[in-house]
Design an enzyme around this catalytic site. Structure first.
Site, PDB file in Angstrom:
ATOM      1  N   CYS A 100      -2.927   2.210   6.440  1.00  0.00           N
ATOM      2  CA  CYS A 100      -3.177   1.452   7.668  1.00  0.00           C
ATOM      3  C   CYS A 100      -3.700   2.343   8.791  1.00  0.00           C
ATOM      4  O   CYS A 100      -4.383   1.863   9.687  1.00  0.00           O
ATOM      5  CB  CYS A 100      -1.900   0.751   8.101  1.00  0.00           C
ATOM      6  SG  CYS A 100      -0.519   1.881   8.261  1.00  0.00           S
TER       7      CYS A 100
ATOM      8  N   GLU B  91     -10.956  -4.610   9.029  1.00  0.00           N
ATOM      9  CA  GLU B  91     -10.461  -3.325   8.543  1.00  0.00           C
ATOM     10  C   GLU B  91     -11.086  -2.993   7.169  1.00  0.00           C
ATOM     11  O   GLU B  91     -11.207  -3.872   6.313  1.00  0.00           O
ATOM     12  CB  GLU B  91      -8.947  -3.514   8.390  1.00  0.00           C
ATOM     13  CG  GLU B  91      -8.179  -2.370   7.863  1.00  0.00           C
ATOM     14  CD  GLU B  91      -6.710  -2.785   7.596  1.00  0.00           C
ATOM     15  OE1 GLU B  91      -6.419  -3.968   7.359  1.00  0.00           O
ATOM     16  OE2 GLU B  91      -5.859  -1.888   7.613  1.00  0.00           O
TER      17      GLU B  91
ATOM     18  N   GLY C  18       2.400  -5.500   7.500  1.00  0.00           N
ATOM     19  CA  GLY C  18       1.343  -6.149   6.727  1.00  0.00           C
ATOM     20  C   GLY C  18       0.147  -6.465   7.601  1.00  0.00           C
ATOM     21  O   GLY C  18      -0.080  -5.816   8.633  1.00  0.00           O
ATOM     22  N   SER C  19      -0.578  -7.486   7.209  1.00  0.00           N
ATOM     23  CA  SER C  19      -1.825  -7.811   7.918  1.00  0.00           C
ATOM     24  C   SER C  19      -1.542  -8.527   9.245  1.00  0.00           C
ATOM     25  O   SER C  19      -0.493  -9.158   9.416  1.00  0.00           O
ATOM     26  CB  SER C  19      -2.690  -8.701   7.030  1.00  0.00           C
ATOM     27  OG  SER C  19      -1.989  -9.896   6.752  1.00  0.00           O
TER      28      SER C  19
ATOM     29  N   GLU D 186       4.418  -4.490  12.273  1.00  0.00           N
ATOM     30  CA  GLU D 186       3.594  -3.301  12.001  1.00  0.00           C
ATOM     31  C   GLU D 186       2.320  -3.806  11.340  1.00  0.00           C
ATOM     32  O   GLU D 186       2.311  -4.124  10.150  1.00  0.00           O
ATOM     33  CB  GLU D 186       4.357  -2.345  11.069  1.00  0.00           C
ATOM     34  CG  GLU D 186       5.644  -1.783  11.662  1.00  0.00           C
ATOM     35  CD  GLU D 186       5.396  -0.729  12.732  1.00  0.00           C
ATOM     36  OE1 GLU D 186       4.311  -0.129  12.736  1.00  0.00           O
ATOM     37  OE2 GLU D 186       6.287  -0.527  13.580  1.00  0.00           O
TER      38      GLU D 186
ATOM     39  N   ASN E  57       0.804  -1.240   0.000  1.00  0.00           N
ATOM     40  CA  ASN E  57       0.000   0.000   0.000  1.00  0.00           C
ATOM     41  C   ASN E  57       0.833   1.284   0.000  1.00  0.00           C
ATOM     42  O   ASN E  57       0.428   2.270  -0.601  1.00  0.00           O
ATOM     43  CB  ASN E  57      -1.039  -0.023   1.116  1.00  0.00           C
ATOM     44  CG  ASN E  57      -0.446  -0.071   2.484  1.00  0.00           C
ATOM     45  OD1 ASN E  57       0.603  -0.666   2.685  1.00  0.00           O
ATOM     46  ND2 ASN E  57      -1.081   0.566   3.444  1.00  0.00           N
TER      47      ASN E  57
HETATM   48  P1  NAD Z   1      -0.067  -9.021   3.791  1.00  0.00           P
HETATM   49  O1  NAD Z   1       0.067  -9.371   5.225  1.00  0.00           O
HETATM   50  O2  NAD Z   1      -0.965  -9.842   2.932  1.00  0.00           O
HETATM   51  O3  NAD Z   1       1.367  -9.081   3.063  1.00  0.00           O
HETATM   52  C1  NAD Z   1       2.507  -8.403   3.555  1.00  0.00           C
HETATM   53  C2  NAD Z   1       3.767  -9.091   3.079  1.00  0.00           C
HETATM   54  O4  NAD Z   1       3.774 -10.416   3.595  1.00  0.00           O
HETATM   55  C3  NAD Z   1       3.902  -9.208   1.562  1.00  0.00           C
HETATM   56  O5  NAD Z   1       5.254  -8.942   1.217  1.00  0.00           O
HETATM   57  C4  NAD Z   1       3.537 -10.656   1.281  1.00  0.00           C
HETATM   58  O6  NAD Z   1       4.216 -11.197   0.169  1.00  0.00           O
HETATM   59  C5  NAD Z   1       3.958 -11.372   2.559  1.00  0.00           C
HETATM   60  N1  NAD Z   1       3.123 -12.542   2.840  1.00  0.00           N
HETATM   61  C6  NAD Z   1       1.812 -12.710   2.523  1.00  0.00           C
HETATM   62  N2  NAD Z   1       1.369 -13.920   2.960  1.00  0.00           N
HETATM   63  C7  NAD Z   1       2.417 -14.510   3.576  1.00  0.00           C
HETATM   64  C8  NAD Z   1       2.590 -15.752   4.242  1.00  0.00           C
HETATM   65  N3  NAD Z   1       1.593 -16.640   4.347  1.00  0.00           N
HETATM   66  N4  NAD Z   1       3.803 -16.033   4.769  1.00  0.00           N
HETATM   67  C9  NAD Z   1       4.817 -15.140   4.664  1.00  0.00           C
HETATM   68  N5  NAD Z   1       4.706 -13.952   4.036  1.00  0.00           N
HETATM   69  C10 NAD Z   1       3.531 -13.630   3.499  1.00  0.00           C
HETATM   70  O7  NAD Z   1      -0.449  -7.488   3.757  1.00  0.00           O
HETATM   71  P2  NAD Z   1      -0.789  -6.583   2.505  1.00  0.00           P
HETATM   72  O8  NAD Z   1      -2.108  -7.022   1.948  1.00  0.00           O
HETATM   73  O9  NAD Z   1       0.378  -6.546   1.589  1.00  0.00           O
HETATM   74  O10 NAD Z   1      -0.914  -5.136   3.186  1.00  0.00           O
HETATM   75  C11 NAD Z   1      -2.077  -4.639   3.711  1.00  0.00           C
HETATM   76  C12 NAD Z   1      -2.133  -4.823   5.206  1.00  0.00           C
HETATM   77  O11 NAD Z   1      -0.980  -4.274   5.808  1.00  0.00           O
HETATM   78  C13 NAD Z   1      -3.305  -4.091   5.820  1.00  0.00           C
HETATM   79  O12 NAD Z   1      -3.922  -4.916   6.782  1.00  0.00           O
HETATM   80  C14 NAD Z   1      -2.677  -2.868   6.475  1.00  0.00           C
HETATM   81  O13 NAD Z   1      -3.375  -2.335   7.573  1.00  0.00           O
HETATM   82  C15 NAD Z   1      -1.346  -3.406   6.882  1.00  0.00           C
HETATM   83  N6  NAD Z   1      -0.381  -2.320   6.965  1.00  0.00           N
HETATM   84  C16 NAD Z   1       0.136  -1.976   8.164  1.00  0.00           C
HETATM   85  C17 NAD Z   1       1.017  -0.909   8.253  1.00  0.00           C
HETATM   86  C18 NAD Z   1       1.623  -0.464   9.544  1.00  0.00           C
HETATM   87  O14 NAD Z   1       2.528   0.371   9.521  1.00  0.00           O
HETATM   88  N7  NAD Z   1       1.157  -0.949  10.684  1.00  0.00           N
HETATM   89  C19 NAD Z   1       1.395  -0.225   7.104  1.00  0.00           C
HETATM   90  C20 NAD Z   1       0.853  -0.628   5.899  1.00  0.00           C
HETATM   91  C21 NAD Z   1      -0.025  -1.678   5.832  1.00  0.00           C
END
Ligand code: NAD
Length: 456
Positions: free
Chosen positions: A242, A332, A186-187, A208, A113
């Site tokens: 986020c 979310e 990420g999530s 995060e 994002n």
């Molecule tokens: P995601 O968790 O799906 O993916 C994040 C990363 O993890 C990617 O690089 C992905 O390739 C990897 N990944 C995905 N599945 C995996 C698995 N099973 N095992 C290991 N790695 C895996 O998140 P997203 O969809 O890319 O991002 C959106 C989410 O991130 C939202 O929930 C948002 O709130 C959160 N976010 C948080 C912050 C923060 O600073 N707290 C900032 C930005 C986004």
């Protein structure tokens, strides 16, 4: 391939090269120059990924990263110095200090994002602290991942910093290795997987994650300004932020005025034909796009609701009083949809806010100081802003991160350096005096032992 990279970084870290501050600084400066040279190309990549407007790419990706770089380059020497502390009387005579030292190899996994900023910003702190790093950007922002890989390849030898491009399979392969630190953005769902993998090697982590961020508007709020600031915080990056306000809890007496002003501001920002506006991004992944459309099913809309499957355009949308058991109020809302819920009495607020523990962000619009203080103090959340949204991320003197469900650890500015450093405690004793009280036989010092507490 991963094993080979990991082995190369282990060997390189063992050379102690990254412990030289001049070495770190040299590479931070090279990175700074390359980002400055490539700023337009980075913005083009972000546009190719999800039509991110250039202004937003500069404001929320490259310029934020350049600000972090400037700050790190200026302060890395100072941050890396031993920090002398007051010596304990028990150790008299002595000198005592805290010595920051790098952990070793760091794994950074980032989302799509804010794909540039969320990859490079933690990297800066990791390198300033003297670590090596492997960076895994998201597969869902492939153009940005590609330019990140190019920049890193140009600036760093791979045994120092490398980018591993790919999806879950690459992440899984990386997580099977032993790291000295893992930084994941990420999530919450994937955060738990990362935490489990890290636990196998007792690797420290920063997570995060995400949350459902409340935005409360009470009857005393300055409604025009509140609406403008909420619309901005919700719609920048097409709501894929986020810390965007997730849902609004508005006092019944000002609901109509707030909704009218929100509509007015949306049209002022993007014009009558929002889809044609160059200032509004698209939903990056088809999965999230479909989820967002599903959230709108059966909802009463106050504004918006249009979409275009061709380029995953979703209009800014205001949803009126959604049922709490509907999908939009379950998790979310990662897009330009804002549920508006009214309340009559302050006592009702807790029912909503406590349903979603530990939001990442928290917003209160009010001119009532007592109310502001109560809201900010009562709930546990990552960080928040009174009378605005999102802007608490902009001050590097404030730690950015979650708590509980929304994450572990905070970064930005010196906090990032500290997070990627082990703080080693060192005591240097003098040899000209050795107070004998601690040595056996204890009968001599027994009469002193209960005074020990005064000497720590
Ligand atoms: P995601 O968790 O799906 O993916 C994040 C990363 O993890 C990617 O690089 C992905 O390739 C990897 N990944 C995905 N599945 C995996 C698995 N099973 N095992 C290991 N790695 C895996 O998140 P997203 O969809 O890319 O991002 C959106 C989410 O991130 C939202 O929930 C948002 O709130 C959160 N976010 C948080 C912050 C923060 O600073 N707290 C900032 C930005 C986004």
């Amino acid at each position: 391939m991963v094993k080979h990279l990991v082995a190369a970084q282990n060997d390189f870290f063992a050379t102690q090269k990254t412990k030289e501050v001049a070495y770190r600084k040299k590479y931070l400066k090279k990175l700074q120059q390359e980002i400055l040279d490539q700023e337009d190309v980075i913005c083009d990549a972000l546009y190719a990924d999800f039509k991110k407007p250039k202004f937003e790419s500069l404001a929320t990706e490259t310029q934020l990263v350049l600000a972090e770089l400037r700050h790190a380059i200026k302060n890395v020497k100072n941050w890396s110095e031993p920090d002398r502390v007051g010596a304990s009387l028990l150790n008299f005579p002595s000198k005592e200090w805290v010595q920051p030292e790098p952990y070793g190899k760091v794994l950074i996994i980032s989302p799509w994002n804010y794909p540039f900023m969320l990859s490079i910003s933690p990297l800066i702190g990791a390198l300033a602290a003297g670590n090596t790093a492997i960076l895994k950007p998201s597969e869902f922002s492939p153009n940005t991942a590609k330019i990140i890989a190019q920049i890193i390849r140009k600036v760093f030898p791979p045994e120092y910093v490398t980018v591993a491009v790919g999806g879950v399979e690459v992440s899984t392969e990386l997580l099977a290795e032993k790291w000295e630190y893992i930084f994941f953005t990420g999530s919450t769902r994937v955060g738990k997987i990362v935490y489990q993998k890290a636990a196998e090697h007792l690797t420290p982590v920063t997570l995060e994650l995400s949350g459902k961020n409340p935005c409360i508007v009470d009857g005393t709020a300055s409604i025009k300004l509140a609406a403008k600031r909420i619309a901005w915080g919700k719609l920048i990056n097409a709501g894929q932020t986020c810390i965007a306000p997730d849902y609004v809890l508005v006092h019944k007496s000002v609901k109509k005025a707030l909704v009218d002003e929100l509509k007015k501001n949306i049209l002022q920002f993007y014009g009558d034909s929002i889809e044609a506006s160059q200032d509004f991004a698209r939903i990056t992944t088809s999965k999230h796009y479909e989820e967002l459309k599903t959230m709108l099913k059966g909802q009463k809309l106050l504004f918006g609701g249009n979409y275009n499957d061709e380029d995953q355009y979703l209009e800014p949308t205001l949803v009126d009083e959604p049922q709490l058991d509907s999908t939009i109020m379950e998790g979310e809302v990662f897009g330009p949809i804002l549920p508006i819920i009214s309340y009559e009495d302050e006592s009702e607020l807790d029912d909503y806010i406590s349903r979603y523990p530990n939001s990442l962000a928290f917003y209160v619009f009010s001119n009532n100081k007592r109310f502001q203080k109560r809201m900010m103090g009562q709930y546990s959340f990552g960080g928040g802003t009174i009378n605005d949204t999102v802007v608490h991320i902009s001050n590097k003197a404030l730690p950015f991160g979650g708590v509980g469900q929304s994450g572990i650890g905070g970064y930005h500015g010196k906090y990032t350096f500290d997070l990627f450093s082990h703080h080693k405690a060192i005591v240097k004793r003098a040899t000209w005096l050795d107070v004998p009280l601690r040595y056996a036989p204890y009968n001599v010092s027994m009469k002193w032992i209960k005074k020990l507490k005064y000497f720590f």
